[in-house]
Design a protein around this motif. Sequence first.
Motif, short mmCIF file in Angstrom:
data_model
loop_
_atom_site.label_atom_id
_atom_site.label_comp_id
_atom_site.label_asym_id
_atom_site.label_seq_id
_atom_site.Cartn_x
_atom_site.Cartn_y
_atom_site.Cartn_z
N THR A 20 -34.61 9.55 -25.66
CA THR A 20 -35.42 8.34 -25.74
C THR A 20 -35.81 7.91 -24.33
O THR A 20 -34.95 7.81 -23.45
CB THR A 20 -34.64 7.19 -26.41
OG1 THR A 20 -34.24 7.59 -27.72
CG2 THR A 20 -35.50 5.93 -26.50
N LEU A 21 -37.09 7.70 -24.12
CA LEU A 21 -37.56 7.01 -22.92
C LEU A 21 -38.64 6.03 -23.36
O LEU A 21 -39.64 6.42 -23.96
CB LEU A 21 -38.12 7.96 -21.86
CG LEU A 21 -38.56 7.20 -20.59
CD1 LEU A 21 -38.02 7.86 -19.33
CD2 LEU A 21 -40.08 7.11 -20.50
N LEU A 63 -44.53 -0.28 -18.00
CA LEU A 63 -45.66 -0.77 -17.21
C LEU A 63 -46.31 0.33 -16.38
O LEU A 63 -47.52 0.32 -16.16
CB LEU A 63 -45.17 -1.89 -16.29
CG LEU A 63 -46.20 -2.61 -15.44
CD1 LEU A 63 -47.21 -3.32 -16.33
CD2 LEU A 63 -45.51 -3.60 -14.51
N GLY A 64 -45.53 1.31 -15.92
CA GLY A 64 -46.07 2.34 -15.06
C GLY A 64 -47.23 3.10 -15.69
O GLY A 64 -48.12 3.60 -14.98
N GLU A 123 -38.23 2.83 -16.10
CA GLU A 123 -38.28 2.89 -17.56
C GLU A 123 -36.89 3.26 -18.09
O GLU A 123 -36.17 4.03 -17.47
CB GLU A 123 -39.32 3.91 -18.02
CG GLU A 123 -40.74 3.51 -17.63
CD GLU A 123 -41.75 4.64 -17.83
OE1 GLU A 123 -42.83 4.37 -18.35
OE2 GLU A 123 -41.45 5.78 -17.42
N TYR A 124 -36.56 2.71 -19.25
CA TYR A 124 -35.23 2.89 -19.82
C TYR A 124 -35.14 4.19 -20.61
O TYR A 124 -36.04 4.53 -21.36
CB TYR A 124 -34.88 1.71 -20.74
CG TYR A 124 -33.51 1.82 -21.37
CD1 TYR A 124 -32.36 1.50 -20.64
CD2 TYR A 124 -33.37 2.25 -22.69
CE1 TYR A 124 -31.10 1.61 -21.21
CE2 TYR A 124 -32.11 2.37 -23.27
CZ TYR A 124 -30.98 2.05 -22.52
OH TYR A 124 -29.74 2.17 -23.08
N TYR A 125 -34.01 4.92 -20.44
CA TYR A 125 -33.83 6.18 -21.14
C TYR A 125 -32.43 6.26 -21.73
O TYR A 125 -31.50 5.57 -21.31
CB TYR A 125 -34.05 7.38 -20.20
CG TYR A 125 -32.98 7.53 -19.14
CD1 TYR A 125 -31.80 8.22 -19.40
CD2 TYR A 125 -33.13 6.95 -17.88
CE1 TYR A 125 -30.81 8.33 -18.43
CE2 TYR A 125 -32.15 7.07 -16.91
CZ TYR A 125 -30.99 7.76 -17.20
OH TYR A 125 -30.00 7.87 -16.25
N THR A 147 -34.92 4.92 -15.02
CA THR A 147 -35.41 5.93 -14.09
C THR A 147 -36.75 5.53 -13.49
O THR A 147 -37.61 4.98 -14.19
CB THR A 147 -35.56 7.31 -14.78
OG1 THR A 147 -36.04 8.26 -13.81
CG2 THR A 147 -36.53 7.26 -15.96
N ASP A 148 -36.89 5.80 -12.20
CA ASP A 148 -38.19 5.64 -11.53
C ASP A 148 -38.56 6.96 -10.84
O ASP A 148 -39.28 6.96 -9.85
CB ASP A 148 -38.18 4.48 -10.54
CG ASP A 148 -37.14 4.66 -9.43
OD1 ASP A 148 -36.39 5.67 -9.46
OD2 ASP A 148 -37.09 3.81 -8.53
#
Length: 340
Positions: A202-203, A207-208, A226-228, A276-277
Motif C-alpha cells: 500500500t502506498l 500531494l506530490g 507519502e504513507y506506505y 517515504t519521500d
Amino acid sequence: MDVNEFDFNLPEALIAQTPLKDRTASRLLTLNKQTGEIGHTTFKSIIDYLNEGDTLVLNDTKVMPARLFGVKEDTGAKIEMLMLTEHDNGWEVLIKPAKRVTIGTRVTFGEGKIIATCVAELAQGGRIMKLSYDGILQERLDELGLMPLPPYIKETLDDQSRYQTVYARATGSAAAPTAGLHFTEALLDAIKAKGINIAYITLHVGLGTFRPVSVDEVESHKMHSEYYEMTEATANLLNETRINGNRIITVGTTSTRTLETIADETGHFKAQSGWTDIFIYPGYQFKAVDAMITNFHLPKSTLVMLVSSLATKAYIMKAYNEAVEREYRFFSFGDAMFIY
C-alpha cells in the motif's frame, strides 16, 4: 542534471480523456532495458512476458472521493477542497481559491454534513483543515465527494469505479495508481494460474502527484512524503522470489518507490510502514525491482525521471518518441509500457 533533458513533444490530442470500455484493450509498448529493443502489443498479452515464479507487486490503495465543493460559512463564497493526507491536527488539503481561506475560516459541505475549519496555511494552496461530521467520514465522502481526476482530464467520468483498480482495498489516496487500471479480475486469475505470484503493498498517493518539477536542476527537487505499508506475508514472498532467482515486477511507480524504500542494500525486505519521500532519477541503483509495468507520463515529471533510471534516459526518450509517432494514449487513462 537539467530538467529539460526529460522534455518531449506531446500533442494534446494524445492525452486520454476517458477509459477504454475493456481495461485490457489498451496498447502495450515493451522496452528491453538492456538492449533498448521496442515491441508493440496489447495489454492482455502482458501474461506472455511474465514467467512462472515471478512476483507481480500491486498497490492496493483506494482513491477517496475527496474532491468537495462547499461554501464559506460567513460569506457563502464557493470553495473547492481536495483532501490529501490525514495528520494529527487535521487533513492536508488543496483549496481553491486559497486566498479566501485563512486560519479560522469555516467551510461547510452538504449543508453542514461536513464542516472544515482552517488551522494552518501551507504553500501552493495547501491548508490543514480540521473536519467535523456526523457518523463515518468515508460515508460522508461517498455521499458528497467526487473522484479527484488529474487536471489534464477535462471529460466527466461517468463510472467512478473506472478510476479505481479492481483490487483497490485500503482507502487513502488522492490519485489512482494508474498502471493498475489495466488489470481485470480475469487477467489476474490467468496470471496466477500460470504460476506467477501476486503480492500487495500500500502506498497512498498524495500531494506530490499534483506538483510539477519547478526547479531547473533535477537534484534540487524535493518529493512530498507519502504513507506506505508492507505486510510480513509480502516481505516473505519477495525475499523468497529473490532467493529463487526469479523477478520482482512492480505495477506502477508507486509500487516501485515503496519497494525501493523498504529494501536494504542487499535487496532484502521486512514488514514495515512509514513515510517515504524517495526520489528516483538516473544514477539511482535499483535494489529491489527487476521490471515494471507503467503508464506514459508527463514531460519533465519525476515519473519520467524514475522510468529513465530503470532503463536509460536515451532508451526511454526513444520509446516515448515512438509512442507519440504511433499515437499511443498518454497519462492516467492511457496505454501502458513494460520495462523488462
